[in-house]
Design a protein around this motif. Sequence first.
Motif, mmCIF file in Angstrom:
data_model
loop_
_atom_site.group_PDB
_atom_site.id
_atom_site.type_symbol
_atom_site.label_atom_id
_atom_site.label_comp_id
_atom_site.label_asym_id
_atom_site.label_seq_id
_atom_site.Cartn_x
_atom_site.Cartn_y
_atom_site.Cartn_z
ATOM 1 N N ALA A 1 -2.247 5.237 -3.160
ATOM 2 C CA ALA A 1 -3.202 6.471 -2.909
ATOM 3 C C ALA A 1 -2.209 7.634 -2.325
ATOM 4 N N ILE A 2 -1.280 8.258 -3.249
ATOM 5 C CA ILE A 2 -0.827 9.027 -2.910
ATOM 6 C C ILE A 2 -0.851 10.917 -3.437
ATOM 7 N N GLY A 3 -1.792 10.548 -4.452
ATOM 8 C CA GLY A 3 -2.146 12.103 -5.215
ATOM 9 C C GLY A 3 -1.115 12.753 -5.704
ATOM 10 N N CYS B 1 4.238 1.998 2.382
ATOM 11 C CA CYS B 1 5.232 3.078 2.013
ATOM 12 C C CYS B 1 4.558 4.129 2.177
ATOM 13 N N HIS B 2 5.581 5.219 2.201
ATOM 14 C CA HIS B 2 4.941 6.602 2.279
ATOM 15 C C HIS B 2 5.968 7.668 1.538
ATOM 16 N N SER B 3 6.183 8.781 2.011
ATOM 17 C CA SER B 3 6.854 9.698 1.257
ATOM 18 C C SER B 3 8.581 9.573 1.718
ATOM 19 N N ASN C 1 0.406 9.917 -12.279
ATOM 20 C CA ASN C 1 0.965 9.180 -13.077
ATOM 21 C C ASN C 1 2.421 8.584 -12.494
ATOM 22 N N TYR C 2 2.400 8.504 -11.284
ATOM 23 C CA TYR C 2 3.742 8.396 -10.395
ATOM 24 C C TYR C 2 4.296 6.885 -10.631
ATOM 25 N N ILE C 3 3.269 5.998 -10.525
ATOM 26 C CA ILE C 3 3.861 4.636 -10.652
ATOM 27 C C ILE C 3 3.793 4.178 -11.985
ATOM 28 N N VAL D 1 0.803 -0.985 -0.086
ATOM 29 C CA VAL D 1 0.005 0.073 0.109
ATOM 30 C C VAL D 1 0.995 1.142 -0.033
ATOM 31 N N VAL D 2 0.804 1.920 -1.171
ATOM 32 C CA VAL D 2 1.492 3.289 -1.047
ATOM 33 C C VAL D 2 0.819 4.468 -0.741
ATOM 34 N N GLY D 3 1.069 5.044 0.464
ATOM 35 C CA GLY D 3 0.179 6.166 0.941
ATOM 36 C C GLY D 3 -0.288 5.650 2.356
ATOM 37 N N ARG D 4 -0.124 6.591 3.409
ATOM 38 C CA ARG D 4 -0.402 5.932 4.937
ATOM 39 C C ARG D 4 -1.639 7.159 5.342
ATOM 40 N N SER D 5 -2.431 7.600 4.587
ATOM 41 C CA SER D 5 -3.378 8.780 5.315
ATOM 42 C C SER D 5 -4.250 7.900 6.147
ATOM 43 N N ILE D 6 -4.955 8.857 7.246
ATOM 44 C CA ILE D 6 -5.641 8.259 8.053
ATOM 45 C C ILE D 6 -7.144 8.174 7.384
ATOM 46 N N THR D 7 -7.425 8.480 6.128
ATOM 47 C CA THR D 7 -8.756 8.099 5.468
ATOM 48 C C THR D 7 -8.567 6.998 4.622
ATOM 49 N N VAL D 8 -7.287 6.797 3.980
ATOM 50 C CA VAL D 8 -7.067 5.634 2.963
ATOM 51 C C VAL D 8 -6.017 4.692 3.219
ATOM 52 N N GLY D 9 -5.070 5.058 3.377
ATOM 53 C CA GLY D 9 -3.626 3.850 3.362
ATOM 54 C C GLY D 9 -3.841 3.257 4.812
HETATM 55 N N1 LIG Z 1 -11.133 7.333 -5.399
HETATM 56 C C1 LIG Z 1 -11.412 7.856 -4.432
HETATM 57 O O1 LIG Z 1 -12.793 7.808 -4.116
HETATM 58 C C2 LIG Z 1 -10.688 8.626 -3.610
HETATM 59 C C3 LIG Z 1 -10.939 8.655 -2.090
HETATM 60 C C4 LIG Z 1 -9.917 9.655 -1.332
HETATM 61 C C5 LIG Z 1 -8.818 9.990 -1.816
HETATM 62 N N2 LIG Z 1 -8.590 9.671 -3.157
HETATM 63 C C6 LIG Z 1 -7.197 10.214 -3.789
HETATM 64 O O2 LIG Z 1 -6.212 9.401 -3.422
HETATM 65 C C7 LIG Z 1 -5.152 10.110 -3.378
HETATM 66 C C8 LIG Z 1 -4.570 10.218 -1.980
HETATM 67 O O3 LIG Z 1 -5.558 10.638 -0.937
HETATM 68 P P1 LIG Z 1 -5.302 10.747 0.726
HETATM 69 O O4 LIG Z 1 -6.367 11.636 0.904
HETATM 70 O O5 LIG Z 1 -4.844 9.519 1.138
HETATM 71 O O6 LIG Z 1 -4.044 11.769 0.300
HETATM 72 P P2 LIG Z 1 -2.878 12.334 1.664
HETATM 73 O O7 LIG Z 1 -3.669 12.534 2.731
HETATM 74 O O8 LIG Z 1 -2.281 13.465 0.921
HETATM 75 O O9 LIG Z 1 -1.808 11.488 1.770
HETATM 76 C C9 LIG Z 1 -0.890 11.055 0.891
HETATM 77 C C10 LIG Z 1 -0.070 10.069 1.094
HETATM 78 O O10 LIG Z 1 0.913 9.685 0.107
HETATM 79 C C11 LIG Z 1 1.992 9.592 0.542
HETATM 80 N N3 LIG Z 1 3.142 10.027 -0.417
HETATM 81 C C12 LIG Z 1 2.981 11.188 -0.919
HETATM 82 N N4 LIG Z 1 3.971 11.378 -2.106
HETATM 83 C C13 LIG Z 1 4.643 10.041 -1.881
HETATM 84 C C14 LIG Z 1 5.698 9.551 -2.820
HETATM 85 N N5 LIG Z 1 6.391 10.335 -3.635
HETATM 86 N N6 LIG Z 1 6.133 8.116 -2.616
HETATM 87 C C15 LIG Z 1 5.206 7.606 -1.538
HETATM 88 N N7 LIG Z 1 4.386 8.137 -0.883
HETATM 89 C C16 LIG Z 1 4.155 9.181 -1.154
HETATM 90 C C17 LIG Z 1 2.232 10.558 1.838
HETATM 91 O O11 LIG Z 1 3.237 10.179 2.746
HETATM 92 P P3 LIG Z 1 3.568 10.957 3.914
HETATM 93 O O12 LIG Z 1 2.524 10.406 4.921
HETATM 94 O O13 LIG Z 1 4.803 10.547 4.435
HETATM 95 O O14 LIG Z 1 3.253 12.490 3.835
HETATM 96 C C18 LIG Z 1 0.967 10.213 2.340
HETATM 97 O O15 LIG Z 1 0.885 9.173 3.191
HETATM 98 C C19 LIG Z 1 -5.345 11.459 -3.666
HETATM 99 O O16 LIG Z 1 -5.262 11.416 -5.202
HETATM 100 C C20 LIG Z 1 -6.786 11.494 -3.593
HETATM 101 O O17 LIG Z 1 -7.524 12.668 -4.419
HETATM 102 C C21 LIG Z 1 -9.364 9.177 -4.142
#
Ligand SMILES: NC(=O)c1ccc[n+]([C@@H]2O[C@H](COP(=O)([O-])OP(=O)(O)OC[C@H]3O[C@@H](n4cnc5c(N)ncnc54)[C@H](OP(=O)(O)O)[C@@H]3O)[C@@H](O)[C@H]2O)c1
Length: 270
Positions: free
Chosen positions: A197-199, A177-179, A202-204, A152-160
């Motif tokens: 889920a990193i926002g 994984c995270h930033s 086209n990163y991957i 899982v790439v991304g560790r937000s409280i709402t998703v990862g």
């Molecule tokens: N499809 C849907 O319904 C839905 C719903 C919610 C969100 N989303 C989308 O999902 C994406 C993520 O949303 P979010 O709310 O989880 O975002 P967020 O709160 O900004 O969290 C982003 C996460 O990605 C990590 N990250 C950022 N850059 C990175 C990199 N280069 N390599 C590895 N990890 C990296 C961050 O690490 P750190 O913790 O170290 O900062 C953080 O854990 C967004 O594009 C959002 O629009 C989609």
Amino acid sequence: MKLLNGKPVAELIYSRINQIPVKIAVVILTKEQSTILYIQSKIKKFSQFNINYEIIDLNENISEEEFLKVIDELNLRLDINGIFIEMPLPNHIDQFKVFSRISPRKDIEGLNPYNLGRILYNKECIVPSTARAVVELLDYYNIEVEGKNVVVVGRSITVGKPLSLLLLNKNATITICHSKTKDLKDMTKNADILICAIGKPNYIKAEHLKKGAIVIDIGINCIDNKVVGDVDFEDVKNIVSAITPVPGGIGPITTAITIENCFKLVEKSL
Ligand SMILES: NC(=O)c1ccc[n+]([C@@H]2O[C@H](COP(=O)([O-])OP(=O)(O)OC[C@H]3O[C@@H](n4cnc5c(N)ncnc54)[C@H](OP(=O)(O)O)[C@@H]3O)[C@@H](O)[C@H]2O)c1
């Protein structure tokens, strides 16, 4: 390559909803145009499922204390079954304080620490909708996670974070994984299932993946008026065995789970 469309999964979720009377409060702070459009589309969906709603339109400069008072009032109101807070919150309002304050019984987004804690215990609860959407998609397409390496790439409280726990509860081996992760590629190359889920548009790329990996792209990014995911679809499509499209993958399922959560709050006392 199989395309993992979200629409049939969302339809299945809608079909199992029992439309009992529900009223929710939709709390809005931001006046940003893109958020307003997003809220309007959500409100349309609430109406479609006969969910009564009351919009609580607050000034975005409201103090944290005043904001928490609004939540206290909504918690006490017997006619309100659920509280939906439009995100992101302004910087001066602490997300943890807000979601701790919402009654777990009115927590549509599953972000109250009690509900998140129930995931740790592997107990049924209201789960953050995007995290749950991924599980629904995997179930729908019969993708078994037990024993699989899931990254899982991304560790937000709402998703990862909640998603990682949900999949751990289903006996997957999870890497988060995270930033600050060093050598992301070394981690992602090991994934049977990669979830991103990193926002970052086209990163991957193909170089991040092993051949035959399954990819779930949660990212929603806007470039040149076009919505793209976190995964470079064109670059990876010939190496993956299955992938979610963006748009049309996790997005519609997330909306369906939000609607389902509204009814679950009334139906079940979890
Ligand atoms: N499809 C849907 O319904 C839905 C719903 C919610 C969100 N989303 C989308 O999902 C994406 C993520 O949303 P979010 O709310 O989880 O975002 P967020 O709160 O900004 O969290 C982003 C996460 O990605 C990590 N990250 C950022 N850059 C990175 C990199 N280069 N390599 C590895 N990890 C990296 C961050 O690490 P750190 O913790 O170290 O900062 C953080 O854990 C967004 O594009 C959002 O629009 C989609």
